[in-house]
Design a protein around this motif. Sequence first.
Motif, mmCIF file in Angstrom:
data_model
loop_
_atom_site.group_PDB
_atom_site.id
_atom_site.type_symbol
_atom_site.label_atom_id
_atom_site.label_comp_id
_atom_site.label_asym_id
_atom_site.label_seq_id
_atom_site.Cartn_x
_atom_site.Cartn_y
_atom_site.Cartn_z
ATOM 1 N N CYS A 158 -6.487 5.850 2.415
ATOM 2 C CA CYS A 158 -5.835 5.098 3.482
ATOM 3 C C CYS A 158 -4.571 5.787 3.972
ATOM 4 N N TYR A 191 1.144 4.089 -2.990
ATOM 5 C CA TYR A 191 0.930 5.509 -2.695
ATOM 6 C C TYR A 191 2.125 6.358 -3.105
ATOM 7 N N ASN A 230 -7.460 3.173 -6.941
ATOM 8 C CA ASN A 230 -6.328 3.818 -6.289
ATOM 9 C C ASN A 230 -6.749 4.947 -5.350
ATOM 10 N N ILE A 255 -6.409 3.870 -1.852
ATOM 11 C CA ILE A 255 -5.053 3.936 -1.315
ATOM 12 C C ILE A 255 -4.757 5.342 -0.806
ATOM 13 N N ILE A 274 0.834 -1.210 0.000
ATOM 14 C CA ILE A 274 0.000 0.000 0.000
ATOM 15 C C ILE A 274 0.867 1.258 0.000
#
Length: 216
Positions: A195, A174, A189, A192, A170
């Motif tokens: 997150c 990113y 995406n 991501i 992850i």
Amino acid sequence: MASSKPKVVAGIQLPDSTIATQATALLREHGTALLYNHSLRAFLFASLNGKQNRISYDPELLYVSAVFHDLGLTPQYSSRDKRFEVDGANAARDFLKSHGLSPQALQLVWDTVALHTTPGIAEYKEAEVALLNYGVALDVVGRGYAHLPAHQREEIIGQFPRTSFKKKIIPAFYDGFKHKPQTTYGNINADICACMSPNFERKDFCEAILQSPWSE
């Protein structure tokens, strides 16, 4: 990163043509051990799925697509304003064009790389497109995990280790597009970015419709 790759893993032969060898060298040079192992696992998972389902595909083109599928995350190939999948697809096309491949082959590889994160479409495209999407999804989110015999999974991971893949992939994703979060609109995406960045604001399609300049 290992200096050489095995010839056969889980009954699948890893292409060793000039094109495949040069593509691998680019992945070693510009990628990371994480991306290298992930890309080779994705190829093997994709190939096993093709073998199990008796799907005809071009192993070399599938291999090159797997090698390039995440290179758009790297500084060498990342653009300022395109989705990372498109950057990888463009890089793969340029690479194969230098080897004189046909326009049809170039387009096939471009589609295979560009659509590898697009479930719901990729599986209805050509074999290479569908297989890579499957292979990547198996490695990243475990799609089809139960359909792959344990001894094959273990052999593949033994050659290309996951090495805390769940925790590392992850942030790796990113890092590849945090400078252009707008490119994640309408695709997975964006999850991501949400997150990894507490300040990330998703663009909402319904709001885009309601706030458009049309009066009705």
